[in-house]
Design a protein around this motif. Structure first.
Motif, PDB file in Angstrom:
ATOM      1  N   VAL A 157    -105.450 -24.891  61.572  1.00 24.43           N
ATOM      2  CA  VAL A 157    -104.700 -26.381  61.319  1.00 24.43           C
ATOM      3  C   VAL A 157    -103.902 -26.408  60.107  1.00 24.43           C
ATOM      4  O   VAL A 157    -104.018 -26.204  58.904  1.00 24.43           O
ATOM      5  CB  VAL A 157    -106.027 -27.143  60.798  1.00 24.43           C
ATOM      6  N   SER A 211    -103.421 -31.775  58.502  1.00 28.72           N
ATOM      7  CA  SER A 211    -104.329 -32.603  59.185  1.00 28.72           C
ATOM      8  C   SER A 211    -104.218 -33.903  58.885  1.00 28.72           C
ATOM      9  O   SER A 211    -105.249 -34.907  59.341  1.00 28.72           O
ATOM     10  CB  SER A 211    -105.914 -32.107  58.466  1.00 28.72           C
ATOM     11  N   ARG A 226    -103.332 -33.746  51.823  1.00 30.66           N
ATOM     12  CA  ARG A 226    -103.255 -33.263  53.462  1.00 30.66           C
ATOM     13  C   ARG A 226    -101.894 -33.449  53.742  1.00 30.66           C
ATOM     14  O   ARG A 226    -100.965 -34.423  53.634  1.00 30.66           O
ATOM     15  CB  ARG A 226    -103.962 -34.029  54.265  1.00 30.66           C
ATOM     16  N   GLN A 246     -98.710 -33.527  57.067  1.00 33.12           N
ATOM     17  CA  GLN A 246     -98.777 -34.282  58.377  1.00 33.12           C
ATOM     18  C   GLN A 246     -99.122 -33.294  59.536  1.00 33.12           C
ATOM     19  O   GLN A 246     -99.048 -32.068  59.646  1.00 33.12           O
ATOM     20  CB  GLN A 246     -97.660 -34.827  58.454  1.00 33.12           C
ATOM     21  N   SER A 247     -99.902 -33.845  60.413  1.00 32.14           N
ATOM     22  CA  SER A 247    -100.517 -33.227  61.574  1.00 32.14           C
ATOM     23  C   SER A 247     -99.750 -32.147  62.611  1.00 32.14           C
ATOM     24  O   SER A 247     -98.873 -32.320  63.006  1.00 32.14           O
ATOM     25  CB  SER A 247    -101.408 -34.279  62.529  1.00 32.14           C
ATOM     26  N   HIS A 261     -94.469 -35.835  64.270  1.00 32.11           N
ATOM     27  CA  HIS A 261     -94.591 -34.695  65.036  1.00 32.11           C
ATOM     28  C   HIS A 261     -93.282 -33.926  65.425  1.00 32.11           C
ATOM     29  O   HIS A 261     -93.701 -32.900  66.237  1.00 32.11           O
ATOM     30  CB  HIS A 261     -95.401 -35.047  66.418  1.00 32.11           C
ATOM     31  N   PRO A 277    -104.542 -35.721  68.905  1.00 32.91           N
ATOM     32  CA  PRO A 277    -104.337 -36.347  67.519  1.00 32.91           C
ATOM     33  C   PRO A 277    -104.242 -37.666  67.733  1.00 32.91           C
ATOM     34  O   PRO A 277    -104.354 -38.553  66.637  1.00 32.91           O
ATOM     35  CB  PRO A 277    -103.504 -35.580  66.810  1.00 32.91           C
ATOM     36  N   ILE A 330    -109.130 -34.863  63.274  1.00 28.37           N
ATOM     37  CA  ILE A 330    -107.811 -34.601  62.721  1.00 28.37           C
ATOM     38  C   ILE A 330    -106.582 -35.849  62.871  1.00 28.37           C
ATOM     39  O   ILE A 330    -107.216 -36.781  63.454  1.00 28.37           O
ATOM     40  CB  ILE A 330    -106.981 -33.495  63.544  1.00 28.37           C
ATOM     41  N   HIS A 331    -105.732 -35.839  62.100  1.00 26.04           N
ATOM     42  CA  HIS A 331    -104.752 -36.784  61.975  1.00 26.04           C
ATOM     43  C   HIS A 331    -105.158 -37.858  61.107  1.00 26.04           C
ATOM     44  O   HIS A 331    -105.540 -39.064  61.955  1.00 26.04           O
ATOM     45  CB  HIS A 331    -104.111 -37.381  63.266  1.00 26.04           C
TER      46      HIS A 331
END
Length: 303
Positions: A5, A8, A37, A39-40, A93, A198, A268-269
């Motif tokens: 990861v 997250s 955290r 970004q995913s 993303h 996500p 997640i996300h």
């Protein structure tokens, strides 16, 4: 199969740069038991050398610097990134593609709808043509399987999810299959599988069927309640309106995951407003009792 990861958090990360919500304020002032955290994004490999990235967040540079296995090993310029798969065309993303412009051509796997967005409303592919260039590889979204050269011993099954294209997309209000996908990642030699999604706004029959077949779930953990951002005076938009199934309430993610027996369940996300970011919160106790984990940056999953 090893899953890392990289990030997250949801868009903006945690704490978000301009946010003074209950969570962001307390984390900055060391008043809560929680972790920052980015970004995913995740990375997947079977040999700990050749990695497939899922999404490229704006935080990609920091994420790669925190992950020695993917860093340069040979030659003056090198990387463990062999390919990239985009599950949608959302800014949080995809913007990281710009951070990867100094290298060789990027092999990017995504649906035709995502490619359209990234050559029109947010023309990243066009911009990168003057730098590293992008080799686009179309992928299906009907559940059929495919493999990726250089990513050994892995097979992928991608499925369309009900969602909206990003606000900048020319078809924002005209949804198409392929705007957002969920992915089953299977290690061919062992049969082990993980389902990565996500962004989940609705549990369609094919989504639940996919969930029942895997060993690990990495799924949407964005919001705890449907009206989370409304009650905190951050936005008038509700979770389900923007394509995210909240954890709590009737039909929420906790209820959905209670119907999945064998898989390891990981969220997640996670949005900066979500109370599950506080490790000592009552909401975390509820997740613990339900056997649901909360991912964090640097989490490694071995299947």
């Amino acid at each position: 199969m090893k899953i890392r990861v990289l990030g997250s958090g949801a868009g903006g990360g945690f704490p978000q740069w301009n946010c003074n919500c209950h969570n962001c304020h307390r984390l900055r002032h060391k008043e809560m038991n929680g972790k920052a955290r980015t970004q995913s994004s995740i990375a997947v490999s079977t040999d700990n050398k050749n990695w497939l990235l899922f999404n490229t967040s704006p935080d990609i540079r920091a994420q790669l610097e925190a992950f020695p296995a993917i860093q340069p090993k040979e030659g003056v310029r090198d990387t463990g990134i062999k390919a990239i798969m985009l599950i949608d065309s959302q800014i949080d993303h995809t913007t990281g593609l710009l951070m990867l412009r100094e290298g060789k051509p990027l092999d990017v796997y995504c649906t035709e709808m995502v490619k359209q967005d990234l050559t029109t409303g947010f023309p990243l592919f066009n911009m990168l043509a003057d730098y590293c260039t992008v080799n686009h590889h179309p992928i299906p979204f009907d559940g059929s399987s495919f493999t990726i050269p250089g990513i050994d011993d892995l097979r992928f099954y991608t499925q369309a999810l009900k969602s909206k294209a990003p606000p900048y997309s020319p078809h924002r209000h005209d949804p198409h299959d392929g705007d957002n996908i969920g992915v089953i990642i299977e290690q061919i030699s062992t049969g082990k599988k993980v389902f990565y999604s996500p962004g989940l706004g609705e549990i369609e029959p094919h989504v639940m069927a996919a969930m029942q077949t895997v060993d690990c779930l990495l799924v949407d953990g964005t919001f705890w309640t449907n009206d989370e951002m409304c009650t905190q005076n951050i936005s008038h938009k509700k979770a389900r309106e923007i394509g995210h199934l909240p954890q709590s309430g009737e039909g929420g993610m906790i209820e959905v995951l209670s119907g999945v027996a064998k898989a390891r369940k990981i969220l997640i996300h996670i949005n900066n407003t979500n109370p599950i970011l506080d490790d000592d919160s009552e909401q975390r106790k509820i997740l613990d009792a339900a056997g649901i984990e909360v991912s964090y940056d640097g989490l490694e999953i071995d299947l």
